[in-house]
Design a protein around this motif. Structure first.
Motif, PDB file in Angstrom:
ATOM      1  N   GLY A  83     -29.590 -49.191 -37.833  1.00 39.03           N
ATOM      2  CA  GLY A  83     -29.046 -49.521 -39.154  1.00 39.03           C
ATOM      3  C   GLY A  83     -28.440 -48.292 -39.802  1.00 39.03           C
ATOM      4  N   ASN A  84     -27.737 -48.494 -40.906  1.00 39.31           N
ATOM      5  CA  ASN A  84     -27.117 -47.347 -41.584  1.00 39.31           C
ATOM      6  C   ASN A  84     -28.161 -46.355 -42.093  1.00 39.31           C
ATOM      7  N   HIS A  85     -29.342 -46.845 -42.441  1.00 44.54           N
ATOM      8  CA  HIS A  85     -30.377 -45.933 -42.930  1.00 44.54           C
ATOM      9  C   HIS A  85     -31.110 -45.202 -41.796  1.00 44.54           C
ATOM     10  N   ASP A  86     -30.782 -45.530 -40.551  1.00 44.58           N
ATOM     11  CA  ASP A  86     -31.452 -44.894 -39.412  1.00 44.58           C
ATOM     12  C   ASP A  86     -30.624 -43.770 -38.811  1.00 44.58           C
ATOM     13  N   ALA A 141     -35.718 -57.350 -39.526  1.00 44.77           N
ATOM     14  CA  ALA A 141     -34.867 -56.205 -39.883  1.00 44.77           C
ATOM     15  C   ALA A 141     -35.261 -55.702 -41.263  1.00 44.77           C
ATOM     16  N   ASP A 142     -34.796 -54.506 -41.558  1.00 47.73           N
ATOM     17  CA  ASP A 142     -34.940 -53.937 -42.910  1.00 47.73           C
ATOM     18  C   ASP A 142     -36.396 -53.830 -43.361  1.00 47.73           C
ATOM     19  N   THR A 143     -37.151 -53.089 -42.584  1.00 47.14           N
ATOM     20  CA  THR A 143     -38.554 -52.847 -42.935  1.00 47.14           C
ATOM     21  C   THR A 143     -38.688 -51.672 -43.901  1.00 47.14           C
ATOM     22  N   PHE A 199     -26.273 -56.788 -34.264  1.00 46.80           N
ATOM     23  CA  PHE A 199     -25.806 -55.569 -34.944  1.00 46.80           C
ATOM     24  C   PHE A 199     -26.101 -55.696 -36.423  1.00 46.80           C
ATOM     25  N   HIS A 200     -26.302 -54.545 -37.047  1.00 47.88           N
ATOM     26  CA  HIS A 200     -26.926 -54.503 -38.371  1.00 47.88           C
ATOM     27  C   HIS A 200     -26.093 -55.148 -39.480  1.00 47.88           C
ATOM     28  N   CYS A 201     -24.822 -54.822 -39.550  1.00 47.06           N
ATOM     29  CA  CYS A 201     -23.999 -55.253 -40.687  1.00 47.06           C
ATOM     30  C   CYS A 201     -23.490 -56.689 -40.475  1.00 47.06           C
ATOM     31  N   GLY A 212     -29.086 -57.578 -40.066  1.00 47.16           N
ATOM     32  CA  GLY A 212     -29.943 -57.249 -41.193  1.00 47.16           C
ATOM     33  C   GLY A 212     -29.023 -56.822 -42.326  1.00 47.16           C
ATOM     34  N   HIS A 213     -29.336 -55.656 -42.919  1.00 44.06           N
ATOM     35  CA  HIS A 213     -28.500 -55.021 -43.956  1.00 44.06           C
ATOM     36  C   HIS A 213     -28.607 -55.766 -45.282  1.00 44.06           C
ATOM     37  N   ALA A 214     -28.319 -57.066 -45.294  1.00 46.00           N
ATOM     38  CA  ALA A 214     -28.518 -57.885 -46.489  1.00 46.00           C
ATOM     39  C   ALA A 214     -29.970 -58.364 -46.441  1.00 46.00           C
ATOM     40  N   GLY A 241     -32.292 -53.112 -37.342  1.00 42.05           N
ATOM     41  CA  GLY A 241     -31.827 -51.984 -38.149  1.00 42.05           C
ATOM     42  C   GLY A 241     -32.498 -51.779 -39.486  1.00 42.05           C
ATOM     43  N   ASP A 242     -32.343 -50.538 -39.964  1.00 42.44           N
ATOM     44  CA  ASP A 242     -32.985 -50.050 -41.188  1.00 42.44           C
ATOM     45  C   ASP A 242     -34.503 -50.074 -41.082  1.00 42.44           C
ATOM     46  N   PHE A 243     -34.973 -49.286 -40.126  1.00 39.48           N
ATOM     47  CA  PHE A 243     -36.419 -49.077 -39.969  1.00 39.48           C
ATOM     48  C   PHE A 243     -36.947 -48.345 -41.200  1.00 39.48           C
TER      49      PHE A 243
HETATM   50 FE   FE2 Z   1     -28.574 -51.474 -44.040  1.00 39.57          FE
END
Ligand code: FE2
Length: 424
Positions: free
Chosen positions: A201-204, A139-141, A306-308, A341-343, A169-171
């Motif tokens: 993710g939130n950034h996606d 996650a978080d790339t 899930f991301h968070c 992910g996220h963290a 999440g957060d590609f």
């Molecule tokens: Fe995130």
């Protein structure tokens, strides 16, 4: 003789000179890097994913710089691609769903347009019986102030024989098109042989990246498999909640839409951002989670991605909204594992199940896919292991066991953990 004034002047000049010498390479590097980054063209790669039946149906996705009408040839022999499907219209974002596939079978494909081969790849469908398999987790790339280590992780994944890789999440960071191009360029290294399970993710999420008054939703154009059917449940329901599920051998996988539940917003009631909350906790999403899990009780394992994170040692700490509103559902239906992910660190922890004693939930945070790493981890009572720094996680599933292993990028084992099935 040099007077004090001249000497001070010289000291200042020397300091300025040294600062310039030190800063110059960094400035040069970032100017070149960012210049190349924002010019990353659409890479000629394709990815394989699915809706809800990877035994018999998968889709191939790809993108072209211009509108093109493409043909997909596929078959079970690399040299005999005897099934042919041609798109009805010219597109830039392409999705071709392949149906009536045989289970546990390797397929090869080729994408053509204008008489040329655009790209090729292969995949294996899910088995019809419980049989051992492995999958990767990352996650978080997203890249923020430097190239990070996404390419390094991708290079390692390329050597693996996973059934799929889940990207939790957060590609991307700022959602610009070039960032998506960069993601597919780097991850494309393994996508020709390993399918992708996307988590948003939130950034996606959608964003008006070109300031024309309309939001671009690249994630939805790349990954169309959300089963969200109900629109406008509240003013924040943009109908872009991305959730779906599938079975692979002994595991039921749920991909859920909790990209972010911000509980630190000082301006909002109880610190909760209403957009984050009301987008995620829509009644249809929650009802679907329960129904989907109720139908998966006979599987040896249930894994929700899930991301968070629900809790953790990272910057966000424990999330009381997820703890109070989602976790009881996960415990009620004996979810074995959640992955987040996220963290930006790796963590494994245990969330005690007080509804079904003994069926505790193991959570993983795998936000070490290539962006900035967290510093100053603060373990919570549920934390068993946590560490920052580049790593990747893989899982091996049988009918009886689910084994997770996390490695540094040089292959040293960070953590290994085995969960036994409660189904006897
Ligand atoms: Fe995130």
């Amino acid at each position: 003789m040099m007077n004090i004034k001249d000497r001070n002047k010289n000291v200042i000049l020397t300091k300025v000179f040294l600062i310039v010498i030190l800063i110059m390479p960094l400035t040069l590097f970032y100017s070149l890097y960012l210049n190349l980054y924002i010019r990353t063209p659409v890479p000629d790669v394709a990815w394989v994913s699915w809706y809800d039946d990877p035994q018999h149906e998968v889709y191939i996705g790809w993108e072209t710089e211009d509108f093109e009408q493409c043909t997909v040839k596929y078959g079970t022999s690399r040299t005999e691609l005897d099934e042919i499907e041609t798109e009805g219209t010219a597109n830039q974002f392409h999705i071709m769903n392949l149906t009536s596939l045989s289970s546990n079978t390797r397929y090869y494909y080729e994408i053509d347009y204008d008489g040329k081969i655009y790209t090729t790849g292969e995949f294996r469908t899910a088995p019809s019986i419980y049989s051992p398999f492995s999958f990767g987790l990352t996650a978080d790339t997203q890249q923020k102030i430097g190239p990070g280590w996404h390419s390094h992780v991708a290079k390692i994944f390329d050597q693996k024989n996973y059934s799929f890789i889940a990207m939790v999440g957060d590609f991307v960071e700022d959602r610009y098109k070039a960032e998506w191009n960069d993601y597919f360029k780097r991850a494309g290294r393994w996508m020709d042989t390993i399918p992708l399970v996307p988590v948003q993710g939130n950034h996606d999420r959608a964003k008006d990246v070109d300031n024309d008054g309309e939001e671009e939703y690249f994630f939805g154009q790349y990954f169309p498999q959300s089963v969200d059917q109900v629109m406008n449940t509240n003013i924040y329901d943009t109908h872009q909640q991305f959730y779906f599920s599938f079975n692979w051998s002994s595991v039921h996988f749920q991909i859920l839409y909790f990209p972010e539940v911000d509980i630190d917003d000082e301006e909002e009631l109880h610190g909760i951002n209403p957009r984050d909350y009301n987008q995620s906790f829509t009644p249809d999403h929650l009802a679907w989670i329960e129904e989907d899990l109720a139908n998966a009780q006979d599987f040896p394992f249930r894994v929700s991605l899930f991301h968070c994170p629900i809790t953790g040692a990272g910057f966000y700490g424990e999330n009381f909204v997820l703890i109070n509103e989602l976790l009881p559902i996960l415990h009620q239906y004996n979810v074995t594992v959640t992955v987040h992910g996220h963290a930006h660190h790796f963590e494994r922890g245990i969330l005690k199940n007080n509804i079904h004693l003994g069926n505790d939930l193991t959570y993983f945070v795998v936000g070490t896919g290539g962006g900035l790493a967290d510093v100053g981890l603060c373990p919570v009572p549920e934390t068993e292991v946590c560490t920052a720094g580049p790593s990747y996680t893989e899982a091996h599933a049988t009918e009886d066991n689910l084994e997770f292993s996390t490695y540094t990028l040089s292959g040293e084992l960070i953590d290994s953990y085995v969960i036994e099935s409660e189904v006897k």
